[in-house]
Design a protein around this motif. Structure first.
Motif, mmCIF file in Angstrom:
data_model
loop_
_atom_site.group_PDB
_atom_site.id
_atom_site.type_symbol
_atom_site.label_atom_id
_atom_site.label_comp_id
_atom_site.label_asym_id
_atom_site.label_seq_id
_atom_site.Cartn_x
_atom_site.Cartn_y
_atom_site.Cartn_z
ATOM 1 N N LEU A 95 -9.568 2.908 13.831
ATOM 2 C CA LEU A 95 -8.988 2.565 12.369
ATOM 3 C C LEU A 95 -10.167 2.711 11.106
ATOM 4 O O LEU A 95 -11.010 1.801 11.436
ATOM 5 N N ARG A 96 -10.062 3.530 10.345
ATOM 6 C CA ARG A 96 -11.098 3.509 9.119
ATOM 7 C C ARG A 96 -10.772 2.470 8.329
ATOM 8 O O ARG A 96 -9.375 2.676 7.625
ATOM 9 N N VAL A 97 -11.481 1.910 7.632
ATOM 10 C CA VAL A 97 -11.382 1.017 6.632
ATOM 11 C C VAL A 97 -12.295 1.164 5.494
ATOM 12 O O VAL A 97 -13.366 1.536 5.742
ATOM 13 N N GLY A 98 -11.653 1.666 4.347
ATOM 14 C CA GLY A 98 -12.524 2.059 3.206
ATOM 15 C C GLY A 98 -11.916 1.917 1.985
ATOM 16 O O GLY A 98 -11.157 1.167 1.623
ATOM 17 N N GLY A 99 -12.290 2.822 0.873
ATOM 18 C CA GLY A 99 -11.861 2.797 -0.284
ATOM 19 C C GLY A 99 -12.839 1.790 -1.191
ATOM 20 O O GLY A 99 -14.156 2.107 -1.023
ATOM 21 N N ALA A 154 -10.221 -3.973 -7.002
ATOM 22 C CA ALA A 154 -9.443 -3.775 -5.827
ATOM 23 C C ALA A 154 -8.201 -4.701 -6.139
ATOM 24 O O ALA A 154 -8.275 -5.946 -6.486
ATOM 25 N N ARG A 155 -7.036 -3.755 -5.927
ATOM 26 C CA ARG A 155 -5.794 -4.743 -6.274
ATOM 27 C C ARG A 155 -4.671 -4.456 -5.155
ATOM 28 O O ARG A 155 -3.755 -5.117 -4.993
ATOM 29 N N TYR A 156 -4.921 -3.339 -4.280
ATOM 30 C CA TYR A 156 -3.799 -2.722 -3.411
ATOM 31 C C TYR A 156 -4.576 -2.559 -2.080
ATOM 32 O O TYR A 156 -5.492 -2.034 -1.997
ATOM 33 N N VAL A 157 -3.806 -2.554 -0.904
ATOM 34 C CA VAL A 157 -4.294 -2.150 0.130
ATOM 35 C C VAL A 157 -3.277 -0.809 0.568
ATOM 36 O O VAL A 157 -1.866 -1.403 0.866
ATOM 37 N N VAL A 158 -3.765 0.069 0.904
ATOM 38 C CA VAL A 158 -2.854 1.690 1.325
ATOM 39 C C VAL A 158 -3.000 1.745 2.761
ATOM 40 O O VAL A 158 -4.308 1.935 3.198
ATOM 41 N N PHE A 159 -1.983 1.996 3.658
ATOM 42 C CA PHE A 159 -2.071 2.274 5.036
ATOM 43 C C PHE A 159 -1.348 3.618 5.179
ATOM 44 O O PHE A 159 -0.247 3.899 4.747
ATOM 45 N N HIS A 160 -2.437 4.378 5.997
ATOM 46 C CA HIS A 160 -2.086 5.645 6.304
ATOM 47 C C HIS A 160 -1.776 5.792 7.843
ATOM 48 O O HIS A 160 -2.674 5.270 8.567
ATOM 49 N N CYS A 161 -0.669 6.677 8.176
ATOM 50 C CA CYS A 161 -0.298 6.518 9.620
ATOM 51 C C CYS A 161 -0.293 8.046 9.944
ATOM 52 O O CYS A 161 -0.481 9.169 9.515
ATOM 53 N N GLU A 179 2.180 3.365 3.269
ATOM 54 C CA GLU A 179 2.578 2.000 2.891
ATOM 55 C C GLU A 179 1.564 1.180 1.985
ATOM 56 O O GLU A 179 0.601 1.913 2.349
ATOM 57 N N SER A 180 2.201 0.418 1.237
ATOM 58 C CA SER A 180 1.041 -0.256 0.540
ATOM 59 C C SER A 180 1.700 -1.679 0.093
ATOM 60 O O SER A 180 2.562 -2.031 0.114
ATOM 61 N N ILE A 181 0.659 -2.770 0.011
ATOM 62 C CA ILE A 181 0.875 -3.860 -0.326
ATOM 63 C C ILE A 181 -0.383 -4.440 -1.274
ATOM 64 O O ILE A 181 -1.264 -3.688 -1.281
ATOM 65 N N ASP A 182 0.037 -5.409 -2.101
ATOM 66 C CA ASP A 182 -1.021 -5.997 -2.924
ATOM 67 C C ASP A 182 -1.837 -6.909 -2.085
ATOM 68 O O ASP A 182 -1.686 -7.468 -0.892
ATOM 69 N N LEU A 183 -3.211 -7.465 -2.738
ATOM 70 C CA LEU A 183 -4.130 -8.264 -2.026
ATOM 71 C C LEU A 183 -3.388 -9.540 -1.657
ATOM 72 O O LEU A 183 -3.960 -9.971 -0.738
ATOM 73 N N VAL A 184 -2.460 -10.168 -2.545
ATOM 74 C CA VAL A 184 -1.950 -11.232 -2.176
ATOM 75 C C VAL A 184 -1.167 -11.316 -0.892
ATOM 76 O O VAL A 184 -1.365 -12.086 -0.020
ATOM 77 N N GLU A 185 -0.279 -10.286 -0.790
ATOM 78 C CA GLU A 185 0.379 -10.275 0.477
ATOM 79 C C GLU A 185 -0.570 -9.714 1.530
ATOM 80 O O GLU A 185 -0.213 -10.296 2.911
ATOM 81 N N ALA A 186 -1.598 -8.858 1.490
ATOM 82 C CA ALA A 186 -2.841 -8.744 2.381
ATOM 83 C C ALA A 186 -3.406 -9.987 3.062
ATOM 84 O O ALA A 186 -3.736 -9.961 4.165
ATOM 85 N N ILE A 229 -6.584 2.540 6.516
ATOM 86 C CA ILE A 229 -6.610 1.680 5.389
ATOM 87 C C ILE A 229 -7.663 1.797 4.179
ATOM 88 O O ILE A 229 -8.699 1.889 4.602
ATOM 89 N N ASP A 230 -7.015 2.141 3.185
ATOM 90 C CA ASP A 230 -7.740 2.135 2.018
ATOM 91 C C ASP A 230 -7.434 1.208 0.758
ATOM 92 O O ASP A 230 -6.394 0.702 0.663
ATOM 93 N N VAL A 231 -8.534 0.365 0.543
ATOM 94 C CA VAL A 231 -8.454 -0.650 -0.792
ATOM 95 C C VAL A 231 -8.620 0.086 -2.194
ATOM 96 O O VAL A 231 -9.329 1.084 -2.254
ATOM 97 N N VAL A 232 -7.518 -0.082 -2.943
ATOM 98 C CA VAL A 232 -7.400 0.635 -4.094
ATOM 99 C C VAL A 232 -7.176 -0.067 -5.382
ATOM 100 O O VAL A 232 -6.507 -1.297 -5.198
ATOM 101 N N GLU A 233 -7.588 0.506 -6.463
ATOM 102 C CA GLU A 233 -7.057 -0.246 -7.837
ATOM 103 C C GLU A 233 -5.797 0.052 -8.205
ATOM 104 O O GLU A 233 -5.149 -0.725 -8.847
#
Length: 257
Positions: A95-99, A154-161, A179-186, A229-233
């Motif tokens: 699992l790669r975590v970046g952004g 950073a504001r959102y987390v994006v999940f690539h499958c 898919e994606s969610i915001d950092l609050v949900e994350a 997983i990418d963390v994005v603005e």
């Protein structure tokens, strides 16, 4: 809290027939689509006011667990790379975590299983109208984010499958589920990266080796077959710009229950 959630579901259901009846005629109306996209964020804020940003999804008992947890969406990704990973028991999967993070990283399944975990018995609510209760075990997403160190923008987390959705393999970027969610949900305690279902390793049909569980939202938000997983603005610069595979095709980005 259950009464409030019933009210929200009933309110959504009351509006649904009219929306479906006119969807073909209105799909090309950019002004209306823009208004609808803004309205979903109002819905998100309204639900947060009613239930609180830290509100927990209902959890159940062992007696409530379904004998069979049916698959939502794909039951076996049509991907050569995925089949190779499956053949070696996901030993080579990472699992790669970046952004927008200070410390990009890669994690094996063994790495994730070695981290502090959370187990929760929750109900999966599918947009198709069915529900099923299962017991999930996995790593709270906020643990990985704390390790990664999201940058100030950073504001959102994006999940690539690893799930090709358009008849093409992983070699065609943009064809796979995301898919994606915001950092609050994350950061919510029930938002986990699950590697176990009902005290067993996560089955392929349910998203092996790893899937997202974001328990306060509908099933299409629960991305399966996670690869990156990418963390994005911003979301408007990711793929179709709406924050998810189905959102790019008209579904709401915020799918609160």
């Amino acid at each position: 809290m259950p009464a409030r959630r019933r009210f929200l579901r009933l309110a959504a259901g009351a509006a649904l027939p009219g929306v479906l009846a006119g969807c073909d005629r209105l799909a090309g109306n950019d002004e209306l689509n823009g208004m609808l996209r803004k309205a979903q964020f109002l819905s998100q804020r309204a639900q947060a006011l009613l239930t609180g940003v830290d509100a927990m999804a209902q959890e159940f008992t062992e007696d409530d667990i379904a004998d069979v947890f049916r698959s939502n969406g794909t039951a076996m990704p049509d991907s050569g790379l995925y089949r190779q990973l499956l053949a070696d028991g996901f030993a080579s999967w990472r699992l790669r975590v970046g952004g927008l993070v200070a410390h990009p990283a890669q994690y094996s399944l063994a790495d994730l299983r070695g981290m502090p975990s959370r187990t929760q018995i929750t109900r999966h609510d599918c947009v198709e109208g069915w529900s099923v209760i299962g017991k999930w075990t996995g790593v709270p997403l906020r643990q990985l984010l704390l390790r990664a160190g999201p940058l100030p923008a950073a504001r959102y987390v994006v999940f690539h499958c690893a799930d090709p959705m358009d008849g093409s393999d992983l070699q065609a970027p943009g064809s796979t589920y995301y898919e994606s969610i915001d950092l609050v949900e994350a950061g919510h305690p029930q938002t986990i990266l699950a590697y176990g279902l009902n005290d067993e390793p996560l089955p392929v049909k349910n998203g092996a080796p790893l899937r997202l569980r974001v328990e306060r939202q509908l099933g299409y938000k629960q991305a399966k077959y996670l690869m990156r997983i990418d963390v994005v603005e911003r979301l408007d610069q990711v793929r179709g710009g709406k924050g998810g595979y189905w959102e790019d095709r008209g579904y709401e980005w915020y799918a609160g229950i």
